[in-house]
Design a protein around this motif. Structure first.
Motif, PDB file in Angstrom:
ATOM      1  N   SER A   1       0.890  -9.316  10.444  1.00 12.69           N
ATOM      2  CA  SER A   1       1.378 -10.474   9.704  1.00 12.69           C
ATOM      3  C   SER A   1       1.588 -10.114   8.246  1.00 12.69           C
ATOM      4  O   SER A   1       0.995  -9.149   7.721  1.00 12.69           O
ATOM      5  CB  SER A   1       0.382 -11.638   9.802  1.00 12.69           C
ATOM      6  N   LEU A   2       2.423 -10.904   7.574  1.00 10.85           N
ATOM      7  CA  LEU A   2       2.657 -10.690   6.152  1.00 10.85           C
ATOM      8  C   LEU A   2       1.390 -10.907   5.319  1.00 10.85           C
ATOM      9  O   LEU A   2       1.098 -10.098   4.432  1.00 10.85           O
ATOM     10  CB  LEU A   2       3.787 -11.605   5.668  1.00 10.85           C
ATOM     11  N   PRO A   3       0.597 -11.985   5.563  1.00 11.19           N
ATOM     12  CA  PRO A   3      -0.638 -12.143   4.785  1.00 11.19           C
ATOM     13  C   PRO A   3      -1.579 -10.949   4.919  1.00 11.19           C
ATOM     14  O   PRO A   3      -2.207 -10.538   3.929  1.00 11.19           O
ATOM     15  CB  PRO A   3      -1.255 -13.418   5.371  1.00 11.19           C
ATOM     16  N   ASP A   4      -1.672 -10.384   6.115  1.00 19.37           N
ATOM     17  CA  ASP A   4      -2.527  -9.215   6.325  1.00 19.37           C
ATOM     18  C   ASP A   4      -2.003  -8.031   5.511  1.00 19.37           C
ATOM     19  O   ASP A   4      -2.769  -7.308   4.862  1.00 19.37           O
ATOM     20  CB  ASP A   4      -2.571  -8.875   7.813  1.00 19.37           C
ATOM     21  N   PHE A   5      -0.690  -7.840   5.523  1.00 17.00           N
ATOM     22  CA  PHE A   5      -0.081  -6.754   4.758  1.00 17.00           C
ATOM     23  C   PHE A   5      -0.339  -6.933   3.261  1.00 17.00           C
ATOM     24  O   PHE A   5      -0.736  -5.994   2.568  1.00 17.00           O
ATOM     25  CB  PHE A   5       1.422  -6.703   5.039  1.00 17.00           C
ATOM     26  N   ILE A   6      -0.125  -8.158   2.759  1.00 11.91           N
ATOM     27  CA  ILE A   6      -0.306  -8.425   1.328  1.00 11.91           C
ATOM     28  C   ILE A   6      -1.754  -8.184   0.917  1.00 11.91           C
ATOM     29  O   ILE A   6      -2.031  -7.562  -0.123  1.00 11.91           O
ATOM     30  CB  ILE A   6       0.109  -9.862   0.993  1.00 11.91           C
ATOM     31  N   GLN A   7      -2.676  -8.674   1.728  1.00 12.00           N
ATOM     32  CA  GLN A   7      -4.094  -8.509   1.407  1.00 12.00           C
ATOM     33  C   GLN A   7      -4.459  -7.029   1.336  1.00 12.00           C
ATOM     34  O   GLN A   7      -5.153  -6.586   0.400  1.00 12.00           O
ATOM     35  CB  GLN A   7      -4.940  -9.221   2.464  1.00 12.00           C
ATOM     36  N   ALA A   8      -3.990  -6.244   2.305  1.00 15.27           N
ATOM     37  CA  ALA A   8      -4.291  -4.808   2.309  1.00 15.27           C
ATOM     38  C   ALA A   8      -3.628  -4.110   1.125  1.00 15.27           C
ATOM     39  O   ALA A   8      -4.220  -3.211   0.503  1.00 15.27           O
ATOM     40  CB  ALA A   8      -3.816  -4.188   3.623  1.00 15.27           C
ATOM     41  N   LEU A   9      -2.420  -4.538   0.777  1.00 15.89           N
ATOM     42  CA  LEU A   9      -1.710  -3.935  -0.343  1.00 15.89           C
ATOM     43  C   LEU A   9      -2.443  -4.194  -1.655  1.00 15.89           C
ATOM     44  O   LEU A   9      -2.653  -3.280  -2.461  1.00 15.89           O
ATOM     45  CB  LEU A   9      -0.290  -4.519  -0.397  1.00 15.89           C
ATOM     46  N   LEU A  10      -2.872  -5.445  -1.859  1.00 18.86           N
ATOM     47  CA  LEU A  10      -3.546  -5.805  -3.100  1.00 18.86           C
ATOM     48  C   LEU A  10      -4.922  -5.152  -3.211  1.00 18.86           C
ATOM     49  O   LEU A  10      -5.413  -4.918  -4.325  1.00 18.86           O
ATOM     50  CB  LEU A  10      -3.673  -7.324  -3.203  1.00 18.86           C
TER      51      LEU A  10
ATOM     52  N   PHE B   1       6.974  -6.961  -3.769  1.00 24.34           N
ATOM     53  CA  PHE B   1       5.848  -6.376  -4.494  1.00 24.34           C
ATOM     54  C   PHE B   1       6.244  -5.043  -5.117  1.00 24.34           C
ATOM     55  O   PHE B   1       6.858  -4.195  -4.459  1.00 24.34           O
ATOM     56  CB  PHE B   1       4.651  -6.224  -3.547  1.00 24.34           C
ATOM     57  N   PRO B   2       5.917  -4.839  -6.403  1.00 25.65           N
ATOM     58  CA  PRO B   2       6.414  -3.684  -7.143  1.00 25.65           C
ATOM     59  C   PRO B   2       6.146  -2.337  -6.492  1.00 25.65           C
ATOM     60  O   PRO B   2       7.013  -1.447  -6.555  1.00 25.65           O
ATOM     61  CB  PRO B   2       5.689  -3.804  -8.493  1.00 25.65           C
ATOM     62  N   VAL B   3       4.989  -2.163  -5.855  1.00 25.39           N
ATOM     63  CA  VAL B   3       4.699  -0.852  -5.262  1.00 25.39           C
ATOM     64  C   VAL B   3       5.694  -0.526  -4.153  1.00 25.39           C
ATOM     65  O   VAL B   3       6.089   0.630  -3.967  1.00 25.39           O
ATOM     66  CB  VAL B   3       3.246  -0.788  -4.745  1.00 25.39           C
ATOM     67  N   VAL B   4       6.150  -1.552  -3.419  1.00 27.44           N
ATOM     68  CA  VAL B   4       7.145  -1.330  -2.370  1.00 27.44           C
ATOM     69  C   VAL B   4       8.520  -1.129  -3.003  1.00 27.44           C
ATOM     70  O   VAL B   4       9.265  -0.216  -2.624  1.00 27.44           O
ATOM     71  CB  VAL B   4       7.168  -2.503  -1.373  1.00 27.44           C
ATOM     72  N   THR B   5       8.850  -1.962  -3.976  1.00 28.65           N
ATOM     73  CA  THR B   5      10.144  -1.836  -4.661  1.00 28.65           C
ATOM     74  C   THR B   5      10.330  -0.436  -5.230  1.00 28.65           C
ATOM     75  O   THR B   5      11.385   0.187  -5.061  1.00 28.65           O
ATOM     76  CB  THR B   5      10.240  -2.847  -5.820  1.00 28.65           C
ATOM     77  N   GLN B   6       9.315   0.068  -5.909  1.00 30.91           N
ATOM     78  CA  GLN B   6       9.430   1.373  -6.556  1.00 30.91           C
ATOM     79  C   GLN B   6       9.729   2.474  -5.557  1.00 30.91           C
ATOM     80  O   GLN B   6      10.584   3.346  -5.798  1.00 30.91           O
ATOM     81  CB  GLN B   6       8.137   1.671  -7.323  1.00 30.91           C
TER      82      GLN B   6
END
Length: 293
Positions: free
Chosen positions: A90-99, A138-143
């Motif tokens: 899920s997107l929330p799971d991805f965001i949480q792990a990314l942050l 999210f900037p880390v993905v954009t970069q």
């Protein structure tokens, strides 16, 4: 100079029914672009569609959540879900792990480059990059994606932020609109990216109808199109398809609504084009080319 509009369908390659809808809509002149999922179950069928529809711009729909990865699993542990075989579900799971720093930038780059290279190996000239569920907000993905776009000669990337005028139409739930507005605070960092700032990679002024995802019927689409500014370049993000047995076999929250979006495009885009000040329909491969009205 008239406004320009990219009509882009996400999830190209997810099912044969989605591929068929994209082919039909492009042939009807109401769809200019689609983004292909390298790990989609109907990838080969989508490649065949792309080859027979030369006016269809084809981007790479980078999938970093909710799918099967292409990179060796041992090299992308942070991207994997509980089964350790598929991407985080899920997107929330991805965001949480990314942050929390559980996903390393190198893992994002490796999975993305594997997906890009699969399209290129199939003979697809990639017009742009975007991401499943807009993870490059999210900037880390954009970069990482901007660097890959430049190194792989991909000319453009989706601007994943919905412009204020589109959000002001109040489509979608209030919770979804609030989330989009909050995430919009990241937009200055996106626009300040060196590749975009220097014009080495192209993008648009924003992507419309993100807040309307799941509610993009003919009425909603007509409201969006009427609100388009008289100049500027925007993308309309949509998810047309056929709600069939193949769609039942994949994970997606958009089912019956894919029929609704297909029918809305067929109904409303010809009306838009009949207007004397209609925007010019383009795909991402045309972004760097300006033509007079």
């Amino acid at each position: 100079m008239p406004a320009r509009l990219i009509l882009n369908a996400d999830d190209f390659g997810l099912t044969p029914g989605i591929n068929r809808a994209i082919a039909e809509l492009n042939a009807a002149g109401v769809l200019t672009s689609a983004t292909l999922m390298a790990n989609g179950p109907a990838f080969d069928d989508a490649v065949a569609v792309a080859r027979t529809h030369p006016t269809l711009g084809v981007g790479c729909h980078i999938v970093l959540t909710d799918g099967v990865p292409l990179a060796p699993l041992e090299h992308i542990p942070g991207l994997l879900g509980p089964d350790r075989k598929t991407l985080r579900p899920s997107l929330p799971d991805f965001i949480q792990a990314l942050l929390r720093g559980k996903i390393k930038p190198a893992e994002i780059e490796l999975e993305a480059v594997c997906q890009i290279h699969k399209l290129q190996a199939a003979g697809i000239q990639i017009t742009h990059l975007d991401t499943h569920k807009h993870t490059h907000l999210f900037p880390v993905v954009t970069q990482r994606l901007l660097a890959l776009a430049e190194s792989n000669r991909i000319p453009a990337i989706r601007n994943p932020f919905e412009p204020p005028w589109s959000l002001a139409l109040d489509h979608g739930s209030s919770t979804r609109r609030l989330a989009i507005k909050l995430i919009g605070r990241l937009r200055p960092r996106f626009e300040a990216s060196l590749q975009l700032h220097q014009g080495r990679i192209q993008t648009t002024e924003g992507t419309v109808a993100i807040s309307a995802t799941g509610q993009l019927n003919a009425t909603t689409l007509a409201e969006v199109l009427r609100a388009l500014p008289p100049n500027g370049t925007y993308e309309l993000c949509c998810h047309p398809g056929y709600n069939d047995r193949d769609l039942d076999q994949v994970t997606t929250r958009l089912r019956a609504h894919r029929d609704t979006e297909r029918e809305a495009l067929l109904s409303e885009i010809p009306k838009l084009l009949a207007h004397p000040n209609a925007p010019q329909l383009i795909h991402y491969g045309n972004l760097g080319t300006l033509t007079k009205a």
